[in-house]
Design an enzyme around this catalytic site. Structure first.
Site, PDB file in Angstrom:
ATOM      1  N   HIS A 111       0.893  -1.150  -0.023  1.00 51.26           N
ATOM      2  CA  HIS A 111      -0.014   0.039   0.080  1.00 51.26           C
ATOM      3  C   HIS A 111       0.882   1.242  -0.017  1.00 51.26           C
ATOM      4  O   HIS A 111       0.770   2.104  -0.877  1.00 51.26           O
ATOM      5  CB  HIS A 111      -0.887  -0.096   1.238  1.00 51.26           C
ATOM      6  CG  HIS A 111      -1.617   1.135   1.611  1.00 51.26           C
ATOM      7  ND1 HIS A 111      -3.006   1.290   1.003  1.00 51.26           N
ATOM      8  CD2 HIS A 111      -1.459   2.609   2.119  1.00 51.26           C
ATOM      9  CE1 HIS A 111      -3.491   2.372   1.233  1.00 51.26           C
ATOM     10  NE2 HIS A 111      -2.674   3.173   1.774  1.00 51.26           N
ATOM     11  N   GLU A 112       1.599   1.288   0.990  1.00 55.98           N
ATOM     12  CA  GLU A 112       2.680   2.382   1.179  1.00 55.98           C
ATOM     13  C   GLU A 112       3.445   2.560  -0.183  1.00 55.98           C
ATOM     14  O   GLU A 112       3.766   3.918  -0.783  1.00 55.98           O
ATOM     15  CB  GLU A 112       3.343   2.502   2.205  1.00 55.98           C
ATOM     16  CG  GLU A 112       2.800   2.581   3.673  1.00 55.98           C
ATOM     17  CD  GLU A 112       1.672   3.644   3.800  1.00 55.98           C
ATOM     18  OE1 GLU A 112       1.871   4.866   2.998  1.00 55.98           O
ATOM     19  OE2 GLU A 112       0.678   3.718   4.383  1.00 55.98           O
ATOM     20  N   HIS A 147       3.429   6.925  -6.868  1.00 53.34           N
ATOM     21  CA  HIS A 147       2.743   8.140  -7.246  1.00 53.34           C
ATOM     22  C   HIS A 147       3.743   9.231  -7.046  1.00 53.34           C
ATOM     23  O   HIS A 147       3.704  10.026  -8.064  1.00 53.34           O
ATOM     24  CB  HIS A 147       1.765   8.313  -6.384  1.00 53.34           C
ATOM     25  CG  HIS A 147       0.515   9.226  -6.900  1.00 53.34           C
ATOM     26  ND1 HIS A 147      -0.573   9.499  -6.189  1.00 53.34           N
ATOM     27  CD2 HIS A 147       0.545   9.959  -8.003  1.00 53.34           C
ATOM     28  CE1 HIS A 147      -1.389  10.559  -6.793  1.00 53.34           C
ATOM     29  NE2 HIS A 147      -0.735  10.498  -7.772  1.00 53.34           N
ATOM     30  N   HIS A 194       1.702   4.621  -2.772  1.00 51.00           N
ATOM     31  CA  HIS A 194       1.952   6.005  -2.652  1.00 51.00           C
ATOM     32  C   HIS A 194       3.280   6.530  -3.031  1.00 51.00           C
ATOM     33  O   HIS A 194       3.660   7.630  -3.825  1.00 51.00           O
ATOM     34  CB  HIS A 194       2.105   6.508  -1.290  1.00 51.00           C
ATOM     35  CG  HIS A 194       0.714   6.440  -0.677  1.00 51.00           C
ATOM     36  ND1 HIS A 194      -0.342   7.113  -0.922  1.00 51.00           N
ATOM     37  CD2 HIS A 194       0.112   5.849   0.506  1.00 51.00           C
ATOM     38  CE1 HIS A 194      -1.401   7.128  -0.229  1.00 51.00           C
ATOM     39  NE2 HIS A 194      -1.151   6.037   0.587  1.00 51.00           N
TER      40      HIS A 194
END
Length: 683
Positions: A472-473, A479, A476
């Site tokens: 999940h991290e 991104h 980020h």
């Protein structure tokens, strides 16, 4: 201290502008901030003193060029203040909070600057600008208006004071939470009390105790959320109860770390600020500049999901109670601290899966290299090479250089995996350097987790939840790495708050993707792959325990909304009573399924950037579930799919309306059906 002797005031000579943390000391930060504040104000003054009429170049682009030193110092400091908040860093943070708030207001509320921005915005349809430039003008005007730049001088003075007070209170909230989380870490005298933990977990607990000079004991640190990963494994019911009780008690005791008066004052001041800015509530103020638009839109979604979630959680509790009644010599009513333990028993009985027994297949380095990095390489062509010659802000933080498929340099990725007393709870991504063509900078991004550090020589074996957090991290981080924009205003994850979780949630899909899982899920001793039959059963459990998971999340999202829909006339004296009433209102007041965060340790909304925005995880998940369906329909883990996702969504950063970017990627708006199916919430 001279400017020349302060490493923060000189451009870093390290690759990608990585701050030279070996040379930076705590006493460097405040002088650097003061110098950066002064320089930024001079730059803004030069914009407002231009005699010619406002243009994109002399106003908007000039504003984008300003503040570079402040950005550099801020990113360097706030990385450390979150991940290595020593007493010296905390002292700097306390002094800095009101200074930073005052400076931000000095720029955002500058009447002369606002006039110039407004003039450019008024001419927008007649200007020859590209799409990013046009959107930049619109966003600057919208954000300055939203911040209060159009208020009169008296109102601005009050607004500035409110912002400074709120900044100080948020800082106090986070400090209290960190201190009380450390104080309430649970000490056990014997390994028997921790029966069910692996050798590595016991080793980590013993190491944590030694670091606190607790001779011969075991220390269990508390994560940010209400529950604890160990609750699923601990056989001793009293040990589970102690951990859960300590977690729920954080920052709510009558001592120096009590956050109850802090958070009620934050709520009151936010309500006053919203009223000053022309909104009924802080929630109305926040959502007005998000994709949701209004708190009523948020409420409709949360209520739509709450009833079926509570229904599913009640059915799950009945299954747990049945297990207790059948297996315990002296049955008892299931309580919150029992949920995870008996859920594992139900999972084992129903799907023949013991999630704790999977940990030997999730060795951290293999998950990182052969899972997280592998999926990114297959999807986007990027590669990661560790740079042991580069030192980050803490010895435990590792630096990787990231390259594109053609070998060109992309940026740096830093992973800080392990927990420590000076690190705040939870997991997050933040930039140290943001990409911008205008400034000629490339991205440097950080992922922080809070995995217990095992003893010397012991492997780091992750739970499936920790694997999920890492993927999940890293979403980020991708991104932040891939956003390729001209203007720093749009860099990285600078998108609407209720969109920012979307890319990270999409990246979770690769955890159980066969090609990826087979590459990283290997037994750390034997190298054996995870049994395909277990993988099939894992996939079959996608909606398992989702009533509980969704209910605890929705309860926290609703608490956030409830606190921030309060008007200026409402006073709250009893935090616990307010929470109980709010949860009863939405039907999520089940004591066996406590909210994921109670108010006194709800850092996302009282010391982080999610105030009135915690709903954004489920809001973004509508897009996430819809996008995952697209990937599955179009062949999954392919470069063609990755390039489309990178070019049309991740790569645009904040330079495009996010829903427009999603339509460009998907070919239509997102539909809610895939989310309802994923969480088992169909009618």
């Amino acid at each position: 201290m001279t400017d020349a002797s302060n490493p923060l005031l000189q451009p870093s000579a390290l690759p990608y502008g990585l701050p030279d943390y070996r040379a930076i000391r705590p006493e460097h930060y405040l002088p650097a901030f003061r110098a950066a504040f002064d320089e930024h104000l001079r730059e803004v003054s030069r914009i407002t003193m231009v005699r010619s009429m406002p243009t994109f170049e002399n106003t908007i682009e000039a504003l984008e060029r300003s503040g570079e030193l402040l950005d550099r110092v801020s990113h360097a400091f706030y990385t450390v203040s979150s991940a290595d908040a020593t007493p010296a860093i905390q002292a700097v943070d306390e002094q800095l909070a009101p200074l930073m708030a005052a400076h931000q207001d000095a720029v955002a509320l500058d009447s002369a600057l606002y006039w110039r921005v407004q003039q450019v915005d008024d001419q927008l349809e007649h200007l020859e600008l590209d799409a990013e430039q046009r959107y930049l003008v619109e966003r600057h005007h919208r954000e300055m208006t939203h911040a209060g730049a159009g208020l009169d001088d008296e109102a601005k003075a009050r607004l500035t004071l409110l912002n400074q007070q709120l900044s100080t209170l948020s800082n106090t909230f986070e400090r209290n939470l960190l201190n009380d989380t450390n104080d309430l870490a649970v000490v056990f005298d014997s390994a028997e009390e921790l029966d069910g933990l692996s050798a590595g977990e016991l080793s980590a607990a013993a190491r944590a105790a030694q670091e606190r000079d607790l001779d011969g004991g075991f220390l269990i640190a508390l994560p940010l959320f209400t529950g604890h990963p160990y609750l699923a494994q601990l056989r001793d019911r009293e040990s589970r109860r102690r951990i859960m009780a300590a977690s729920r008690e954080r920052a709510s005791r009558d001592n120096a770390n009590d956050n109850r008066p802090i958070l009620t004052e934050i709520v009151r001041l936010r309500a006053e600020r919203a009223h000053l800015l022309g909104y009924e509530s802080h929630a109305a103020y926040v959502t007005a500049d998000e994709t949701a638009g209004t708190p009523e839109a948020v409420e409709r979604m949360l209520r739509r999901l709450a009833a079926p979630s509570a229904r599913n959680a009640a059915a799950e509790r009945e299954a747990l109670q049945a297990i207790v009644d059948e297996t315990e010599a002296a049955p008892f009513p299931v309580e919150a601290h029992d949920w995870a333990f008996y859920t594992e028993k139900v999972r084992t009985a129903r799907y023949d899966i013991d999630s704790g027994a999977l940990r030997p297949w999730f060795e951290a380095e293999r998950v990182l290299q052969d899972g997280v990095f592998f999926a990114a390489e297959r999807l986007f062509g990027v590669t990661f090479a560790e740079r042991r010659d580069l030192v980050a802000y803490h010895p435990g933080a590792r630096v990787f250089e990231v390259s594109n498929a053609d070998g060109s340099a992309l940026g740096l990725y830093i992973l800080d995996l392990y927990t420590r007393d000076a690190k705040r709870g939870g997991a997050w991504m933040n930039p140290i350097v943001s990409q911008s063509r205008l400034r000629g900078t490339a991205p440097v991004v950080v992922n922080n987790l809070n995995v217990p550090l095992p003893g010397d020589g012991e492997p780091t074996l992750l739970t499936l939840d920790e694997v999920t957090t890492l993927f999940h991290e890293f979403g980020h981080a991708l991104h932040g790495l891939f956003a390729t924009v001209t203007y720093p205003h749009f860099a990285g994850t600078n998108v609407f708050r209720d969109f920012v979780e979307f890319p990270s949630q999409v990246n979770e899909m690769w955890i159980l993707w066969p090609e990826v899982l087979d590459n990283y899920a290997r037994h750390h001793e034997t190298g054996e792959p995870l049994d395909p039959a277990i993988v099939e059963r894992l996939l079959a459990t996608e909606t398992f325990d989702q009533g509980h998971a969704t209910s605890e999340y929705l309860a926290a999202a609703w608490l956030d909304q409830a606190w921030h829909r309060i008007g200026t006339a409402t006073e709250i004296d009893d935090v616990a009573a307010f929470e109980a009433a709010a949860l009863a209102d939405i039907g999520l007041d089940d004591p066996v399924v406590p909210t994921r965060y109670s108010s006194t340790y709800f850092a996302h909304v009282f010391s982080g950037g999610y105030s009135a925005g915690y709903y954004s995880y489920i809001w973004s998940e509508v897009l996430d579930a819809d996008a995952v369906e697209w990937f599955r329909e179009n062949g999954g883990l392919t470069r063609e799919n990755g390039d489309r996702f990178r070019d049309r969504l991740l790569g645009v950063g904040g330079s495009k309306d996010p829903l427009e970017a999603y339509r460009d990627f998907r070919g239509r708006d997102a539909e809610i059906g895939p989310l309802l199916t994923r969480r088992g919430l169909e009618a």
